[in-house]
Structure formats: structure tokens, C-alpha cells
Design an enzyme around this catalytic site. Structure first.
Site, short mmCIF file in Angstrom:
data_model
loop_
_atom_site.label_atom_id
_atom_site.label_comp_id
_atom_site.label_asym_id
_atom_site.label_seq_id
_atom_site.Cartn_x
_atom_site.Cartn_y
_atom_site.Cartn_z
N LYS A 129 -2.36 -4.20 -7.54
CA LYS A 129 -1.80 -3.02 -8.19
C LYS A 129 -1.87 -3.13 -9.73
O LYS A 129 -2.02 -2.13 -10.42
CB LYS A 129 -0.33 -2.81 -7.78
CG LYS A 129 -0.11 -2.53 -6.31
CD LYS A 129 -0.42 -1.10 -5.98
CE LYS A 129 0.09 -0.61 -4.63
NZ LYS A 129 0.10 -1.52 -3.50
N GLU A 175 5.51 6.62 -8.35
CA GLU A 175 6.09 6.55 -7.02
C GLU A 175 5.82 5.15 -6.49
O GLU A 175 4.88 4.49 -6.95
CB GLU A 175 5.41 7.57 -6.11
CG GLU A 175 4.06 7.14 -5.51
CD GLU A 175 2.94 6.86 -6.53
OE1 GLU A 175 3.05 7.36 -7.66
OE2 GLU A 175 1.98 6.14 -6.18
N SER A 222 -5.29 -8.49 -0.72
CA SER A 222 -4.81 -7.58 -1.76
C SER A 222 -3.52 -8.04 -2.43
O SER A 222 -3.24 -7.66 -3.56
CB SER A 222 -4.63 -6.17 -1.19
OG SER A 222 -3.81 -6.20 -0.04
C1 LIG Z 1 0.05 -1.16 -2.12
C2 LIG Z 1 -0.61 -2.22 -1.40
C3 LIG Z 1 -1.64 -1.96 -0.48
C4 LIG Z 1 -2.06 -0.56 -0.10
O1 LIG Z 1 -2.58 0.19 -1.13
P1 LIG Z 1 -4.12 0.53 -1.29
O2 LIG Z 1 -4.12 1.60 -2.31
O3 LIG Z 1 -4.61 1.00 0.04
O4 LIG Z 1 -4.80 -0.70 -1.74
C5 LIG Z 1 -2.29 -3.03 0.10
N1 LIG Z 1 -1.92 -4.29 -0.16
C6 LIG Z 1 -0.93 -4.59 -1.02
C7 LIG Z 1 -0.57 -6.02 -1.26
C8 LIG Z 1 -0.24 -3.58 -1.67
O5 LIG Z 1 0.75 -3.88 -2.52
#
Ligand SMILES: *Cc1c(COP(=O)(O)O)cnc(C)c1O
Length: 416
Positions: free
Chosen positions: A93, A115, A384
Site C-alpha cells: 500500500k 477509505e 503483498s
Molecule cells: C489491501 C491489501 C490487499 C488487497 O488490495 P489490492 O488492491 O487488491 O492489492 C492485498 N494484500 C494486502 C496485504 C493488503 O493490505
């Protein structure tokens, strides 16, 4: 040709999806943002400034890690992981919010709103606001405030005001609606830091642009590590920003298969999941500023959604990914909550990594497919984010009685 060339002259459209569907009152603000971002994109010094910021502030480039134990355990493809969990604030993020911070500063605005679902985007935005000296307000569904307590704690410590949203299902989509309402009344000094590659143009493009840093790095790193590109790349999809981020490193390499992994929850059926494409339950609609697939009934009423991972619990999906899916470039699949629990246990025990529950969806699909591939094949999973924030949910999900009570007591004494 780039996805963002818009050869048919319909800027902000990916096939029939995307667009800018907003109240008239926001048209000058969105135009101002579109023009400013277009200028940033044309300026090579801007990308350079962004990369330097991410290197000095968030530890980029994040490494790739070969999961030798897990690969041997499964007996198939060699599994590599792109470590977005090692970013400051614990997920990808930050790539988006720091970029939008630079854009906001160029716009001359002094206040940001956002948000948040899992709380990761709110946490990252509050961090960025502190660093850039912006005032900051975060809208968060009341249900999410309760299940992501540690992130709320940190957002407030970082100087942000967190507003619980009690409308609707009290989750991400309700928080987005509330943030849009705020924007309408404070356009002059406020930039809306949208957290994923959704919403009205230019957000899908702008968020994808900043997240492309993941794919650009990963491509170079895979070539250095294994001397060739991966056969498959897996990423989880909530709104779709980390997925489009890593996929952009490989879009022009047709031999690399791209797999978008959605939240299968308790399986197909209304209210059980957030798998918009993989389960075929969604249909095309216009909401939250864009045209894309939504989980909705025939009257356009949004379904309730469910996932073990708050960050994937969303009704809509990135219009660019939908277009790439229709073009046959991206394959969609889903992992259920149960598969995610299993995958998480396995990754923790074999590799000592704690992926976020969201990211574990990508691991789960990769773990299911890796044994069917040869040992000469190579796959890349985008991690992620890290799982620390999920301690409450994971303790509950893994059904760990003793720890569950311990954590609840601690949470109470810390004001939850
Ligand atoms: C917010 C989040 C996601 C989902 O968001 P995308 O916009 O689909 O990437 C995935 N993994 C983590 C760790 C997140 O914080």
C-alpha cells in the site's frame, strides 16, 4: 503498446470498463487531478524522485526470496516470492500512497482523506500524511474498525482522525461512499487518496502506475536470480492494485501466465465470498465512480461479501484486470478460507514467513498448482503484505484456544 495509451481515444477506458462516473460537482477536481498526474507521468524526474523516496523511506527494492523448503515439500515448480511484506508499514500500500503524496503536494493541497478496509491503506496514508505534513482523515467501516484494532491504534497515533462508518454493511464499500461525500464538500484543499486500482479515472491508472514498481523490480530480479522469466505469476486481488502492480512487469511476455487470486470465502453463493470473476457470480454495473464487474443482484443492489481477509472483502474489481481477463491475458482463480488457513500453516512452518491473509490467497492457489508443474518450472508469488496485523483473525482462524483468550485479554487492556 501500453495499456494506458487509449488508442481508441477513450481515455480511462479498458475495453468497455473503467470511465469516470462521478457527480458533476467533482468534475473540475477530477480534471485537475487527471491533468496533474498526466504531467507527473510525462516528467522522467518525477519517477526518479518517486523511486528515490521509496528507496530511502520504504526499503525498496524489496527482495525476491526462493522458497526452497516449500518447493521441495510440494515436489513441483520452484517457488519464488516478491517480498512486498518488507515495505515500511508492512504492505504494498505504501507504494501507492507515497506516490499520491507527491501528486498531492504538486496540486498544492494540504489535507488528505482515505477509505480503508483491512486498515493497511489507512495506516499507510496516515504515515504518508505525517511525513508530508498533511491533515488526514480516514473512513473505515465500523465492522472493520473492530476487526483491525491495531491499525486503528497506529493511525490515531500517527495523527489521523479515524471515522467509523455505520452505514450499510459497515465495510469497505461504505467507507468509499463516505470518503466520496467528504471529497465533494472539501475539494478545495483535499486530495482523496484512493487505496486500490478502482474508482473513477485517473485512479485505476495512477494507482497502477505507482504499483508498477513491484513488477519492474521483480522482472529484473527474476532474470538475475534464475536467468529467465517465471512461467507463472500469482497475486491476490481485492481491488486489484498489487496484482496489476506485479503483472505490469510481465504483460508484454506472453509466455508468462498471470493468475489473479480472489477470495473464495466459504465457497460460491450469495454472501459467501468476494470472488467476482472466478465464481462467475458478478455482473457489469456502474458504482463507486467506475464501470466494472460487481457482486450485485439484478436491481443493482450490492451483495454482502465475505472473506477471512478484510482486504479482499470488496464488491468491485479493477477494470483493467477485467479487461485483461476478457482478452485472455489474465486467468482468475479463487482460494477458500479453508485453503488459505492450510496454506498459511504450511508457509509459516516450512519457510518462517508470515504472509498477510490477503497475500495467502495467492500462496494457496500457487500451492495447489505447483505440484502439477515440473521441477524445471519457476513460479513467482507476490507477498503483498505481512501477517502481523492479522494476529486476532489468525488465532481465531487457526482455532488456537489458549492464544485466543490471551490476545483478547491483551486487546481489552489496550483499549479495544
Ligand atoms: C489491501 C491489501 C490487499 C488487497 O488490495 P489490492 O488492491 O487488491 O492489492 C492485498 N494484500 C494486502 C496485504 C493488503 O493490505
Amino acid at each position: 503498446m501500453s495499456l494506458f495509451d487509449f488508442p481508441d481515444g477513450r481515455e480511462g477506458y479498458y475495453g468497455p470498463y473503467g470511465g469516470t462516473f462521478l457527480p458533476e460537482i467533482l468534475s473540475s477536481t477530477i480534471e485537475e487531478l487527471r491533468a496533474c498526474f498526466a504531467e507527473c507521468k510525462r516528467d522522467p524526474a518525477f519517477w526518479q524522485e518517486y523511486v528515490e523516496l521509496m528507496e530511502s523511506y520504504s526499503g525498496r527494492p524489496t527482495p525476491i526470496t526462493f522458497l526452497e523448503n516449500l518447493s521441495n515439500h510440494l515436489g513441483g515448480a520452484r517457488i519464488f516470492v516478491k517480498r512486498e511484506d518488507l515495505n515500511h508499514t508492512g504492505s504494498h500500500k505504501i507504494n501507492n500512497v507515497m506516490g499520491q503524496g507527491l501528486v498531492c503536494r504538486r496540486l498544492g493541497k494540504t489535507r488528505v482523506i482515505a477509505e480503508t478496509g483491512a486498515g493497511q491503506h489507512g495506516y499507510a496514508t496516515a504515515t504518508m500524511a505525517a511525513r508530508f505534513g498533511f491533515r488526514c482523515r480516514i473512513y473505515m467501516g465500523a465492522v472493520d474498525v473492530a476487526r483491525q484494532r491495531p491499525n486503528v491504534f497506529w493511525m490515531e497515533r500517527l495523527g489521523a482522525e479515524v471515522v467509523p462508518v455505520t452505514d450499510g454493511q459497515q465495510t469497505l464499500k461504505d467507507a468509499i461512499n463516505e470518503a466520496l461525500r467528504d471529497w465533494v464538500t472539501h475539494m478545495d484543499d483535499t486530495h482523496y487518496v484512493l487505496g486500490t486500482a478502482c474508482g473513477p479515472h485517473p485512479f485505476p491508472e495512477m494507482v497502477s502506475y505507482f504499483q508498477s514498481i513491484i513488477g519492474r523490480e521483480a522482472r529484473t530480479q527474476m532474470l538475475a536470480a534464475v536467468g529467465r522469466l517465471p512461467d507463472r505469476v500469482y497475486a491476490c486481488v481485492g481491488g486489484g492494485s498489487n496484482a496489476i502492480g506485479i503483472f505490469q512487469g510481465f504483460l508484454d511476455d506472453p509466455e508468462v501466465e498471470l493468475i489473479a487470486c480472489e477470495a473464495g470465502g466459504r465457497g460460491p453463493g450469495r454472501g459467501n465470498h468476494a470472488a467476482r470473476i472466478a465464481y462467475g457470480d458478478a455482473s457489469v454495473g456502474v458504482a463507486q465512480g467506475m464501470k466494472t464487474f460487481f457482486l450485485q443482484d439484478e436491481h443493482g443492489n450490492m451483495w454482502p461479501t465475505h472473506s477471512i481477509a478484510a482486504g479482499l472483502d470488496y464488491i468491485g474489481v479493477n477494470p483493467i484486470l477485467v479487461h485483461l481477463w476478457e482478452e485472455g491475458r489474465v486467468r482468475f482463480d479463487a482460494a477458500t478460507d479453508d485453503q488459505v488457513r492450510e496454506a498459511l500453516r504450511l508457509v509459516m512452518r516450512t519457510e518462517g514467513l508470515i504472509p498477510a491473509l490477503e497475500s495467502t490467497h495467492a500462496f494457496a492457489v500457487a500451492i495447489a498448482e505447483a505440484p502439477k508443474l515440473g521441477t524445471d518450472e519457476v513460479i513467482l508469488v507476490n507477498c503483498s503484505g505481512r501477517g502481523d496485523k492479522d494476529i486476532f483473525t489468525i488465532a481465531e482462524a487457526l482455532d488456537d484456544e489458549g492464544w485466543r483468550h490471551f490476545i483478547r485479554d491483551k486487546a481489552r487492556s489496550y483499549g479495544a
